[in-house]
Write a protein that holds these residues in place. Structure first.
Motif, PDB file in Angstrom:
ATOM      1  N   ALA A  27      -2.104   4.193   5.462  1.00 57.90           N
ATOM      2  CA  ALA A  27      -3.243   3.517   4.791  1.00 57.90           C
ATOM      3  C   ALA A  27      -3.939   3.910   3.347  1.00 57.90           C
ATOM      4  N   GLY A  28      -2.990   4.624   2.662  1.00 59.60           N
ATOM      5  CA  GLY A  28      -3.352   5.140   1.511  1.00 59.60           C
ATOM      6  C   GLY A  28      -4.705   5.840   1.398  1.00 59.60           C
ATOM      7  N   SER A  29      -5.098   6.684   2.362  1.00 56.10           N
ATOM      8  CA  SER A  29      -6.228   7.044   2.797  1.00 56.10           C
ATOM      9  C   SER A  29      -6.740   8.115   1.514  1.00 56.10           C
ATOM     10  N   GLY A  30      -5.895   8.549   0.624  1.00 56.04           N
ATOM     11  CA  GLY A  30      -6.277   9.437  -0.228  1.00 56.04           C
ATOM     12  C   GLY A  30      -6.149   8.873  -1.830  1.00 56.04           C
ATOM     13  N   LEU A  31      -6.218   7.477  -1.775  1.00 56.28           N
ATOM     14  CA  LEU A  31      -5.996   6.919  -2.941  1.00 56.28           C
ATOM     15  C   LEU A  31      -7.458   6.641  -3.521  1.00 56.28           C
ATOM     16  N   PRO A  32      -7.463   6.448  -4.711  1.00 57.66           N
ATOM     17  CA  PRO A  32      -8.954   6.289  -5.488  1.00 57.66           C
ATOM     18  C   PRO A  32      -9.010   4.656  -5.348  1.00 57.66           C
ATOM     19  N   GLY A  33     -10.347   4.113  -5.374  1.00 58.10           N
ATOM     20  CA  GLY A  33     -10.522   2.606  -5.270  1.00 58.10           C
ATOM     21  C   GLY A  33      -9.745   1.869  -6.183  1.00 58.10           C
ATOM     22  N   GLY A  34      -9.042   0.913  -5.943  1.00 60.69           N
ATOM     23  CA  GLY A  34      -8.255  -0.039  -6.865  1.00 60.69           C
ATOM     24  C   GLY A  34      -6.685   0.213  -7.023  1.00 60.69           C
ATOM     25  N   ALA A  35      -6.450   1.537  -6.493  1.00 55.41           N
ATOM     26  CA  ALA A  35      -5.075   1.952  -6.564  1.00 55.41           C
ATOM     27  C   ALA A  35      -4.406   1.301  -5.119  1.00 55.41           C
ATOM     28  N   PHE A  36      -3.031   0.943  -5.229  1.00 52.46           N
ATOM     29  CA  PHE A  36      -2.525   0.547  -4.206  1.00 52.46           C
ATOM     30  C   PHE A  36      -0.959   0.932  -4.070  1.00 52.46           C
ATOM     31  N   GLN A  37      -0.198   1.066  -2.924  1.00 54.54           N
ATOM     32  CA  GLN A  37       1.124   1.508  -2.691  1.00 54.54           C
ATOM     33  C   GLN A  37       2.060   0.200  -2.689  1.00 54.54           C
ATOM     34  N   LEU A  38       3.203   0.302  -3.446  1.00 53.82           N
ATOM     35  CA  LEU A  38       4.043  -0.700  -3.350  1.00 53.82           C
ATOM     36  C   LEU A  38       5.182  -0.161  -1.997  1.00 53.82           C
ATOM     37  N   PRO A  39       5.886  -1.336  -1.484  1.00 58.05           N
ATOM     38  CA  PRO A  39       6.805  -0.746  -0.684  1.00 58.05           C
ATOM     39  C   PRO A  39       8.204  -0.336  -1.512  1.00 58.05           C
ATOM     40  N   GLY A  40       8.424   0.967  -1.003  1.00 58.62           N
ATOM     41  CA  GLY A  40       9.934   1.388  -1.527  1.00 58.62           C
ATOM     42  C   GLY A  40      10.794   0.937  -0.788  1.00 58.62           C
ATOM     43  N   ASP A  41      12.101   1.717  -0.942  1.00 53.95           N
ATOM     44  CA  ASP A  41      13.387   1.249  -0.639  1.00 53.95           C
ATOM     45  C   ASP A  41      13.517   1.198   1.013  1.00 53.95           C
ATOM     46  N   ALA A  42      12.675   2.077   1.610  1.00 51.81           N
ATOM     47  CA  ALA A  42      12.418   1.834   3.162  1.00 51.81           C
ATOM     48  C   ALA A  42      11.447   0.727   3.477  1.00 51.81           C
ATOM     49  N   ARG A  43      11.243  -0.089   2.372  1.00 51.70           N
ATOM     50  CA  ARG A  43      10.418  -1.349   2.637  1.00 51.70           C
ATOM     51  C   ARG A  43       8.928  -0.936   3.362  1.00 51.70           C
ATOM     52  N   ALA A  44       8.414  -0.033   3.192  1.00 50.40           N
ATOM     53  CA  ALA A  44       7.279   0.610   3.759  1.00 50.40           C
ATOM     54  C   ALA A  44       6.252   1.115   2.477  1.00 50.40           C
ATOM     55  N   ALA A  45       5.188   0.497   2.698  1.00 53.34           N
ATOM     56  CA  ALA A  45       4.263   0.766   1.470  1.00 53.34           C
ATOM     57  C   ALA A  45       3.416   2.082   1.602  1.00 53.34           C
ATOM     58  N   ARG A  46       4.146   3.236   1.571  1.00 50.89           N
ATOM     59  CA  ARG A  46       3.563   4.661   1.930  1.00 50.89           C
ATOM     60  C   ARG A  46       4.661   5.527   1.127  1.00 50.89           C
TER      61      ARG A  46
ATOM     62  N   THR B  12       7.600   2.770  12.382  1.00 48.73           N
ATOM     63  CA  THR B  12       6.886   3.086  10.879  1.00 48.73           C
ATOM     64  C   THR B  12       5.907   1.838  10.657  1.00 48.73           C
ATOM     65  N   ASP B  13       5.321   2.199   9.374  1.00 49.57           N
ATOM     66  CA  ASP B  13       4.173   1.125   9.068  1.00 49.57           C
ATOM     67  C   ASP B  13       5.008  -0.015   8.750  1.00 49.57           C
ATOM     68  N   GLY B  14       4.376  -1.256   9.107  1.00 51.57           N
ATOM     69  CA  GLY B  14       4.969  -2.379   9.079  1.00 51.57           C
ATOM     70  C   GLY B  14       5.841  -2.876  10.201  1.00 51.57           C
ATOM     71  N   GLY B  15       6.200  -2.046  11.100  1.00 56.94           N
ATOM     72  CA  GLY B  15       7.274  -2.664  12.068  1.00 56.94           C
ATOM     73  C   GLY B  15       8.074  -1.495  12.392  1.00 56.94           C
ATOM     74  N   THR B  16       9.458  -1.544  12.526  1.00 57.45           N
ATOM     75  CA  THR B  16      10.607  -0.531  13.036  1.00 57.45           C
ATOM     76  C   THR B  16      11.618  -0.516  12.079  1.00 57.45           C
ATOM     77  N   LEU B  17      11.809   0.852  11.541  1.00 58.36           N
ATOM     78  CA  LEU B  17      13.179   0.925  10.882  1.00 58.36           C
ATOM     79  C   LEU B  17      14.199   1.084  11.638  1.00 58.36           C
ATOM     80  N   VAL B  18      15.063   0.043  11.541  1.00 53.86           N
ATOM     81  CA  VAL B  18      16.379  -0.242  12.540  1.00 53.86           C
ATOM     82  C   VAL B  18      17.638   0.320  11.760  1.00 53.86           C
ATOM     83  N   THR B  19      18.416   1.168  12.269  1.00 49.15           N
ATOM     84  CA  THR B  19      19.432   1.993  11.622  1.00 49.15           C
ATOM     85  C   THR B  19      20.559   1.372  12.533  1.00 49.15           C
ATOM     86  N   SER B  20      21.464   0.480  11.791  1.00 49.41           N
ATOM     87  CA  SER B  20      22.807   0.259  12.920  1.00 49.41           C
ATOM     88  C   SER B  20      23.861   1.143  12.298  1.00 49.41           C
ATOM     89  N   TYR B  21      24.925   1.623  13.144  1.00 47.17           N
ATOM     90  CA  TYR B  21      25.820   2.520  12.601  1.00 47.17           C
ATOM     91  C   TYR B  21      27.257   2.146  13.571  1.00 47.17           C
TER      92      TYR B  21
END
Length: 344
Positions: free
Chosen positions: A103-122, A293-302
């Motif tokens: 939720a970005g609960s500790g971020l100041p107003g106006g700031a936002f998180q971008l999705p990283g390489d796990a494709r989760a914005a956190r 995870t945030d935004g759905g399910t991290l699926v790992t295929s092996y």
């Protein structure tokens, strides 16, 4: 937590003041505490808690900040972005521990998180492969000459870096380490991951359905399947194959038995394949792990061929299914889950 106060000198402002970043969570050069490892990626004790950060001495003219966490040692060819935060106001010089939750609960107003390489914005914690050695995690505070860097909320950290290139007045950096003991995942195992925007139950429903295996096949080899839904390890179903779809071996059409080796609903499913006229069976294993995870399910295929019979090691080139095919199948899996969910 014990506070650490060993700042790293990274940039000099025009006035000569140091631009530095420190953390009450971890000190420069030290290993991450357990909470900063990744539970999302299955690291025991990991909680994906972002570190506390404080910075001072920003260059004159700073109008906003961005914060990134990057692993240059990830075995991807392009590193791994664990966190990216944009548009932190210029009057903010600290982020509390845990600010980077979903939720970005500790971020100041106006700031936002971008999705990283796990494709989760956190913030996604450290998860270096077992036995791969120590990884570096570079925490950077970027001082910018604009109040907003102008990137979309779904942009990548690389796009953020491009947007910041002409607006960066200085950078302050803290480098910490992470290590997972044990044997490396290769050379007898390949894993790939993808964030599928759906609950784990919807993904598992496709994987537990023999017809679902045909639907997600990216090779064109699977013509059909016979058998009921998978409920437990030991379950079996039949798959009708067409090797001519690959054009590599003159095997034509044939049937195989898929034997489930692991089955934990909504968590993991794995299987091996038994040819009806082939002895001994090859013994390689295919599987999927599902991590909500945030935004759905991290699926790992092996694909794991560590238990393959020696006879087959001499006859086949492993991996039988390359990493590129696993990635393609994950893409088809997401499409199949979307289609099924839309038709529910």
């Amino acid at each position: 937590m014990r506070a650490h106060t060993s700042p790293t000198r990274l940039a000099e402002t025009a006035s000569g003041a140091d631009f530095t970043v420190t953390s009450a969570t971890v000190s420069d050069g030290a290993p991450w505490p357990p909470e900063q490892y990744s539970g999302i990626f299955g690291v025991p004790g990991g909680r994906d808690v972002s570190p506390q950060l404080s910075w001072r001495g920003a260059p004159e003219g700073t109008r906003s900040y961005a914060v990134t966490v990057y692993d240059p040692d990830a075995p991807t060819g392009s590193g791994f972005w664990h966190w990216a935060v944009a548009d932190i106001p210029a009057d903010v010089t600290e982020l509390p521990e845990g600010a980077g939750d979903e939720a970005g609960s500790g971020l100041p107003g106006g700031a936002f998180q971008l999705p990283g390489d796990a494709r989760a914005a956190r913030f996604v914690g450290a998860a270096p492969p077992a036995g791969h050695g120590a990884h570096r995690y570079v925490i950077t505070v970027h001082a910018l000459d604009v109040a907003s860097v102008g990137v979309a909320a779904d942009a990548t950290p690389a796009a953020l870096g491009f947007a910041m290139a002409g607006h960066t007045l200085g950078r302050a950096t803290l480098t910490v380490t992470g290590y997972t003991p044990g044997e490396p995942s290769g050379p007898e195992r390949v894993e790939v991951s993808r964030l599928v925007p759906a609950p784990a139950s919807a993904v598992f429903a496709v994987l537990a359905d023999p017809a679902g295996h045909v639907e997600i096949d990216a090779s064109g080899m699977l013509l059909g399947a016979e058998g009921g839904p998978i409920a437990a390890a030991g379950d079996r179903f039949t798959v009708h194959m067409d090797r001519e779809a690959l054009g590599d071996r003159p095997l034509g059409r044939y049937d195989v038995e898929v034997v489930i080796t692991r089955c934990t609903p909504d968590v993991e499913i794995a299987w091996t394949v038994e040819g009806r006229r082939v002895r001994p069976h090859v013994g390689h294993v295919y599987g999927y792990r599902l991590t909500p995870t945030d935004g759905g399910t991290l699926v790992t295929s092996y694909h794991d061929w560590s238990g393959v019979a020696e006879e087959w090691r001499r006859r086949l080139v492993f991996p039988v299914v390359p990493e590129s095919a696993l990635r393609a199948t994950l893409g088809v899996l997401e499409r199949t889950v979307r289609r099924r969910s839309a038709g529910a």
